[in-house]
Design a protein around this motif. Sequence first.
Motif, PDB file in Angstrom:
ATOM      1  N   ALA A   1      -5.888   5.862 -11.381  1.00 42.90           N
ATOM      2  CA  ALA A   1      -4.530   5.379 -11.144  1.00 42.90           C
ATOM      3  C   ALA A   1      -3.478   6.129 -11.958  1.00 42.90           C
ATOM      4  N   LEU A   2      -3.797   6.501 -13.193  1.00 40.92           N
ATOM      5  CA  LEU A   2      -2.806   7.121 -14.067  1.00 40.92           C
ATOM      6  C   LEU A   2      -2.624   8.609 -13.804  1.00 40.92           C
ATOM      7  N   ARG A   3      -3.500   9.190 -13.007  1.00 44.36           N
ATOM      8  CA  ARG A   3      -3.358  10.617 -12.706  1.00 44.36           C
ATOM      9  C   ARG A   3      -2.079  10.899 -11.940  1.00 44.36           C
ATOM     10  N   ALA A   4      -1.680   9.964 -11.062  1.00 43.81           N
ATOM     11  CA  ALA A   4      -0.465  10.155 -10.276  1.00 43.81           C
ATOM     12  C   ALA A   4       0.774  10.249 -11.160  1.00 43.81           C
ATOM     13  N   LEU A   5       0.677   9.701 -12.378  1.00 40.36           N
ATOM     14  CA  LEU A   5       1.789   9.754 -13.320  1.00 40.36           C
ATOM     15  C   LEU A   5       1.667  10.925 -14.282  1.00 40.36           C
ATOM     16  N   GLY A   6       0.618  11.740 -14.112  1.00 38.49           N
ATOM     17  CA  GLY A   6       0.418  12.877 -14.996  1.00 38.49           C
ATOM     18  C   GLY A   6      -0.074  12.501 -16.377  1.00 38.49           C
ATOM     19  N   VAL A   7      -0.657  11.297 -16.514  1.00 38.55           N
ATOM     20  CA  VAL A   7      -1.167  10.829 -17.808  1.00 38.55           C
ATOM     21  C   VAL A   7      -2.652  11.152 -17.903  1.00 38.55           C
TER      22      VAL A   7
ATOM     23  N   VAL B   1      -8.403   1.874 -21.039  1.00 36.92           N
ATOM     24  CA  VAL B   1      -8.363   3.277 -20.658  1.00 36.92           C
ATOM     25  C   VAL B   1      -9.014   4.147 -21.725  1.00 36.92           C
ATOM     26  N   VAL B   2      -9.500   5.309 -21.283  1.00 31.61           N
ATOM     27  CA  VAL B   2     -10.097   6.303 -22.176  1.00 31.61           C
ATOM     28  C   VAL B   2      -9.542   7.665 -21.792  1.00 31.61           C
ATOM     29  N   ALA B   3      -9.743   8.643 -22.644  1.00 25.62           N
ATOM     30  CA  ALA B   3      -9.268   9.991 -22.367  1.00 25.62           C
ATOM     31  C   ALA B   3      -9.976  10.551 -21.143  1.00 25.62           C
ATOM     32  N   ASP B   4      -9.231  11.307 -20.339  1.00 27.32           N
ATOM     33  CA  ASP B   4      -9.770  11.935 -19.134  1.00 27.32           C
ATOM     34  C   ASP B   4      -9.772  13.447 -19.340  1.00 27.32           C
ATOM     35  N   PRO B   5     -10.916  14.033 -19.740  1.00 30.25           N
ATOM     36  CA  PRO B   5     -10.963  15.473 -20.007  1.00 30.25           C
ATOM     37  C   PRO B   5     -10.582  16.306 -18.795  1.00 30.25           C
ATOM     38  N   GLU B   6     -10.955  15.874 -17.603  1.00 33.20           N
ATOM     39  CA  GLU B   6     -10.644  16.643 -16.399  1.00 33.20           C
ATOM     40  C   GLU B   6      -9.144  16.730 -16.184  1.00 33.20           C
ATOM     41  N   GLU B   7      -8.455  15.602 -16.359  1.00 35.84           N
ATOM     42  CA  GLU B   7      -7.013  15.593 -16.174  1.00 35.84           C
ATOM     43  C   GLU B   7      -6.329  16.429 -17.233  1.00 35.84           C
ATOM     44  N   SER B   8      -6.833  16.402 -18.471  1.00 38.24           N
ATOM     45  CA  SER B   8      -6.241  17.197 -19.548  1.00 38.24           C
ATOM     46  C   SER B   8      -6.348  18.684 -19.241  1.00 38.24           C
TER      47      SER B   8
ATOM     48  N   SER C   1       8.696  15.602  -8.940  1.00 38.94           N
ATOM     49  CA  SER C   1       9.050  14.749  -7.812  1.00 38.94           C
ATOM     50  C   SER C   1       7.838  14.215  -7.096  1.00 38.94           C
ATOM     51  N   ALA C   2       6.675  14.913  -7.244  1.00 36.25           N
ATOM     52  CA  ALA C   2       5.455  14.448  -6.590  1.00 36.25           C
ATOM     53  C   ALA C   2       4.811  13.306  -7.350  1.00 36.25           C
ATOM     54  N   GLN C   3       5.314  13.009  -8.573  1.00 39.50           N
ATOM     55  CA  GLN C   3       4.726  11.973  -9.402  1.00 39.50           C
ATOM     56  C   GLN C   3       5.644  10.775  -9.573  1.00 39.50           C
ATOM     57  N   LEU C   4       6.713  10.709  -8.746  1.00 38.84           N
ATOM     58  CA  LEU C   4       7.637   9.609  -8.873  1.00 38.84           C
ATOM     59  C   LEU C   4       6.970   8.296  -8.536  1.00 38.84           C
TER      60      LEU C   4
ATOM     61  N   THR D   1       0.820  -1.214   0.000  1.00 36.11           N
ATOM     62  CA  THR D   1       0.000   0.000   0.000  1.00 36.11           C
ATOM     63  C   THR D   1       0.853   1.263   0.000  1.00 36.11           C
ATOM     64  N   THR D   2       2.016   1.217   0.642  1.00 30.97           N
ATOM     65  CA  THR D   2       2.899   2.384   0.637  1.00 30.97           C
ATOM     66  C   THR D   2       3.426   2.674  -0.757  1.00 30.97           C
ATOM     67  N   HIS D   3       3.752   1.630  -1.505  1.00 31.42           N
ATOM     68  CA  HIS D   3       4.381   1.819  -2.807  1.00 31.42           C
ATOM     69  C   HIS D   3       3.385   1.940  -3.953  1.00 31.42           C
ATOM     70  N   VAL D   4       2.287   1.207  -3.914  1.00 26.98           N
ATOM     71  CA  VAL D   4       1.351   1.225  -5.051  1.00 26.98           C
ATOM     72  C   VAL D   4      -0.097   1.399  -4.602  1.00 26.98           C
ATOM     73  N   GLY D   5      -0.305   1.849  -3.369  1.00 22.49           N
ATOM     74  CA  GLY D   5      -1.665   2.022  -2.868  1.00 22.49           C
ATOM     75  C   GLY D   5      -2.477   3.035  -3.651  1.00 22.49           C
ATOM     76  N   GLY D   6      -1.802   3.983  -4.306  1.00 17.40           N
ATOM     77  CA  GLY D   6      -2.513   4.977  -5.092  1.00 17.40           C
ATOM     78  C   GLY D   6      -2.979   4.472  -6.444  1.00 17.40           C
ATOM     79  N   PHE D   7      -2.584   3.240  -6.786  1.00 22.48           N
ATOM     80  CA  PHE D   7      -2.923   2.686  -8.095  1.00 22.48           C
ATOM     81  C   PHE D   7      -3.944   1.548  -8.019  1.00 22.48           C
ATOM     82  N   ILE D   8      -4.042   0.887  -6.861  1.00 15.41           N
ATOM     83  CA  ILE D   8      -4.878  -0.310  -6.763  1.00 15.41           C
ATOM     84  C   ILE D   8      -5.779  -0.261  -5.538  1.00 15.41           C
TER      85      ILE D   8
END
Length: 231
Positions: free
Chosen positions: A62-68, A105-112, A123-126, A28-35
Amino acid sequence: MSILSPLSSPLFQIATGGLENYVFDLITTHVGGFINLSREQLNISAWAGEGVAECITVRPDALRALGVPLRVRTGQVAKIRVIVPWQALKSQPVTIRFEGVALRVVADPEESAEATGDSKDPSAQLPAADAAAEALPASGTGYFEQLSKSILHNIALQLVNLEIVYEDERRVDHRFAACVRLAAMHMTAADEEWRAAFVAADPCQLQRRAELHGLSLAFERRGGEEGEGAA
């Protein structure tokens, strides 16, 4: 008190809370934000030093943390393994292994929209392993502190059988789809010559070596041409 005090060391946590608690906290510490993972999904083999979780769902964001700028419509990890080398914690890495990762996956207009208006700190997206290593404090010279730093610094990540399918639904009259497949990815700590190695923890430097195997790309445009490429 340092977060890497003897009370927070892996050996102390395993001895007092059991391997299940340690493995769950590690995941959960390493990948809790994805699963989405619960303790009940973990199957622990204490003697083997291995924890296994099956049929884990991937978070829609899950992909928002990577800026995708993509949203996960459906996503599942068939199996996550965490291997703790009991007898060689000072020379072999703890390994987190993901097997059978399938994402649609599909496009995320909010993230764009957010990406165009805000400049995010990289560094916040490592990835979690790198972020954890960056957060290690420079202080603390005791045995348990050094062991904990070494474990975090050398965590190995493995990915086996990844498939990501992208579907563009923004135009109903012109559909586009793409598929990325990756047979395997291995990420480990690296020495000064970029060779995979178990290295001393350095709060000022972190080198990671990643090997990709069986990477391929396919795309389709309905009503038009179809193409495929591989690397």
